[in-house]
Design an enzyme around this catalytic site. Sequence first.
Site, PDB file in Angstrom:
ATOM      1  NE  ARG A 237       6.358  -1.090   4.720  1.00 42.30           N
ATOM      2  CZ  ARG A 237       6.886  -2.106   4.038  1.00 42.30           C
ATOM      3  NH1 ARG A 237       6.335  -3.305   4.094  1.00 42.30           N
ATOM      4  NH2 ARG A 237       7.973  -1.935   3.308  1.00 42.30           N
ATOM      5  CD  GLU A 266       6.206  -4.745  11.149  1.00 42.10           C
ATOM      6  OE1 GLU A 266       7.404  -4.798  10.803  1.00 42.10           O
ATOM      7  OE2 GLU A 266       5.265  -4.895  10.357  1.00 42.10           O
ATOM      8  CG  HIS A 285       7.477  -7.167   7.831  1.00 42.44           C
ATOM      9  ND1 HIS A 285       7.389  -5.827   8.019  1.00 42.44           N
ATOM     10  CD2 HIS A 285       7.533  -7.326   6.481  1.00 42.44           C
ATOM     11  CE1 HIS A 285       7.391  -5.195   6.858  1.00 42.44           C
ATOM     12  NE2 HIS A 285       7.481  -6.101   5.897  1.00 42.44           N
TER      13      HIS A 285
HETATM   14  C1  DGY Z   1       9.066  -4.839   1.262  1.00 43.41           C
HETATM   15  O1  DGY Z   1       9.875  -5.158   0.390  1.00 43.41           O
HETATM   16  O2  DGY Z   1       8.564  -3.708   1.312  1.00 43.41           O
HETATM   17  C2  DGY Z   1       8.744  -5.877   2.278  1.00 43.41           C
HETATM   18  O3  DGY Z   1       7.651  -5.562   3.040  1.00 43.41           O
HETATM   19  C3  DGY Z   1       9.934  -6.051   3.174  1.00 43.41           C
HETATM   20  O4  DGY Z   1      10.042  -4.922   3.984  1.00 43.41           O
END
Ligand code: DGY
Length: 324
Positions: A237, A266, A285
């Site tokens: 993240r 983001e 991402h």
């Molecule tokens: C998740 O599944 O958490 C991935 O990062 C997609 O957001």
Amino acid sequence: MKVFTTRVIPEEGLLLMQRAGITVTQWTDQRELTLEEMIVKCNENDALFFAGGRKIDRPFMEQCRHLKVISLLSVGYDNVDVKAATELGLQVTNTPGVLSNATADTAFLLMLSVARKAFYQHKRIIKGEWGFSSPTANLGIDIEGKTLGIWGLGNIGTVMAKRCRAAFDMKIIYCNRHRNEAAEKALDATFVSFDELLQQSDVISVHTSLTEETKEKFNKDAFSKMKPSAIFINAARGGIHNETDLLAALQQGQIWGAGLDVTNPEPMKADNPLLNMPTVAVLPHIGSATLETRNAMSRIAAQNVIAAFEGKPVPNPVNHIYSL
Ligand code: DGY
């Protein structure tokens, strides 16, 4: 029963719900729903099948209390106020397990891309700069035998460590809240403190979730403790690193490079200076974005919805709702 999806979802989950007799309405516009639109949709449906970055907070949930389930198309749930959901009796579910390989592959891809300046070299070709080449220009660095520091040795971190050990005979060190003895045995991994991780790693790969504890943990102070030859990888993240501090650390040579599948914030703006740095690779991402993985996530998210509609325990609860 009716489900609203905030994106067009992969087919497996869609078919599963339709075969279970559920009416699925998908949001097909290429833009994020406004909060008001979301509330209207949630009030017309019995479940929310959620993909996207929007916050699912208490004020929103207070207006959607009749929902049987909020089924996330993700393993991460840092965008959800889980405490509020539980207090309001709203079941939240996620999709763990199935995206570990794809996400670890993304981290691995970034590590190699940064080490060999791959994104930068690609841009040079596009700009017509392939011409004259010198044996000393734009050199990368080797990964073989180096030390990989994993921050968060869970499912995804373990796959990344396995890949790096098998491909490059990397030494594995890791930092977790708790020791992972199974992984220590399987990977010959060594448990270290956060500071030791920073000081000893040639590559640091972040695989933890975003919490109050991990928020901007990779900041000025952390980068200043890393090796000047180190590569920082974040496929977890964006909120786990401070992007201004990361840019400064790269500009000042405190670390060598960075590979990001997630950014803070983001989406990253097109004029972000990180995008023009030779030793930086950024992806939008896409950690779990393979056909197989997204279908598996969609299937699991659909199974969570179906179980909730049937009044059965959901297979992947994020919170526990107790009926009185
Ligand atoms: C998740 O599944 O958490 C991935 O990062 C997609 O957001």
